[in-house]
Scaffold this motif. Structure first.
Motif, mmCIF file in Angstrom:
data_model
loop_
_atom_site.group_PDB
_atom_site.id
_atom_site.type_symbol
_atom_site.label_atom_id
_atom_site.label_comp_id
_atom_site.label_asym_id
_atom_site.label_seq_id
_atom_site.Cartn_x
_atom_site.Cartn_y
_atom_site.Cartn_z
ATOM 1 N N ALA A 87 -5.567 1.818 8.538
ATOM 2 C CA ALA A 87 -5.049 2.069 7.181
ATOM 3 C C ALA A 87 -4.556 3.515 7.110
ATOM 4 C CB ALA A 87 -6.151 1.835 6.150
ATOM 5 N N THR A 89 -4.399 6.768 4.058
ATOM 6 C CA THR A 89 -4.749 7.208 2.708
ATOM 7 C C THR A 89 -3.597 8.041 2.184
ATOM 8 O OG1 THR A 89 -5.896 9.185 3.456
ATOM 9 C CG2 THR A 89 -7.214 7.201 3.212
ATOM 10 N N SER A 108 -4.639 6.088 -2.386
ATOM 11 C CA SER A 108 -4.672 4.656 -2.088
ATOM 12 C C SER A 108 -4.910 4.525 -0.595
ATOM 13 C CB SER A 108 -3.333 3.991 -2.431
ATOM 14 O OG SER A 108 -3.109 4.015 -3.810
ATOM 15 N N VAL A 110 -4.312 2.239 2.023
ATOM 16 C CA VAL A 110 -3.468 1.061 2.222
ATOM 17 C C VAL A 110 -3.657 0.553 3.656
ATOM 18 C CG1 VAL A 110 -1.126 0.148 2.122
ATOM 19 C CG2 VAL A 110 -1.808 1.991 0.556
ATOM 20 N N SER A 119 -3.081 -4.690 1.519
ATOM 21 C CA SER A 119 -4.202 -4.595 0.579
ATOM 22 C C SER A 119 -4.633 -3.134 0.495
ATOM 23 C CB SER A 119 -5.380 -5.452 1.049
ATOM 24 O OG SER A 119 -5.027 -6.816 1.063
ATOM 25 N N SER A 120 -5.242 -2.749 -0.628
ATOM 26 C CA SER A 120 -5.635 -1.348 -0.756
ATOM 27 C C SER A 120 -6.920 -1.178 -1.545
ATOM 28 C CB SER A 120 -4.531 -0.541 -1.440
ATOM 29 O OG SER A 120 -4.458 -0.885 -2.813
ATOM 30 N N GLU A 122 -8.320 1.809 -4.165
ATOM 31 C CA GLU A 122 -7.935 2.993 -4.936
ATOM 32 C C GLU A 122 -9.189 3.867 -5.009
ATOM 33 O OE1 GLU A 122 -4.730 3.213 -5.505
ATOM 34 O OE2 GLU A 122 -4.603 1.196 -4.679
#
Length: 186
Positions: A87, A89, A108, A110, A119-120, A122
């Motif tokens: 992912a 950030t 986020s 992600v 998908s993420s 927060e």
């Protein structure tokens, strides 16, 4: 006509029978799933592959007010040379502690891996360099309506100009429509 005291037990029995036949009826509120992940955040403040940049400098003591934008990588192992990016950030951090260091992060996370692509989580909270905790205050895609925490701790001896933090992610989220809530994902 049946009395109200006899109708309620019949309704409850029918509800329980139907909830066993259809998982979607077994949750009074949308079913939540739980996830626990151990990942690693890789910050590069200077040099090759820089993934954060100060956009507002400050002349205040301890850099109070300095603001930076980040696109930190999140990897599946503690060694950036051999780990895979899971992912990123994407967000900002602000030096928000007059005594310093204390960076307020909002980003986020992600996901890019095949399973959770797009998908993420927060995330927001204080980063005090060595260890701490931030809040997961929402999510999208597989992690819709997520809530939880990310506990982090800085690993010793990162390469110069870099930081590697172990992230222990614990979150609850609502499964997307059409899926059945399952056990904890590791």
């Amino acid at each position: 006509m049946r009395s109200p005291s006899r109708v309620l037990p019949i309704i409850l029995v029918l509800y329980f029978i139907l909830s066993m036949a259809s998982p979607s009826l077994s949750c009074v509120i949308p079913c939540e799933s739980e996830i626990n992940l151990r990942l690693y955040l890789h910050q590069i403040a200077a040099g090759s592959g820089t993934n954060q940049v100060a956009i507002v400098a400050s002349s205040q003591p301890a850099g109070f007010g300095t603001t930076a934008v980040n696109d930190w990588t999140v990897i599946d192992g503690s060694n950036p040379g051999t780990a895979t990016i899971v992912a990123r950030t994407k967000g900002m951090h602000v030096q928000a502690d007059v005594g310093g260091p204390g960076w307020f992060n909002y980003f986020s996370m992600v996901f890019e891996d095949a399973r959770r692509r797009g998908s993420s989580f927060e995330v927001m909270g204080m980063n005090r360099a060595q260890e701490g905790e931030m809040a997961i205050i929402g999510g999208t895609g597989e992690f819709a309506m997520a809530r939880g925490t990310i506990k982090y701790r800085a690993l010793a001896n990162p390469p110069p100009g870099q930081s590697i933090k172990e992230l222990n992610i614990h979150a609850f989220y609502v499964k997307p429509a059409g899926t059945i809530s399952g056990p904890t994902i590791q």
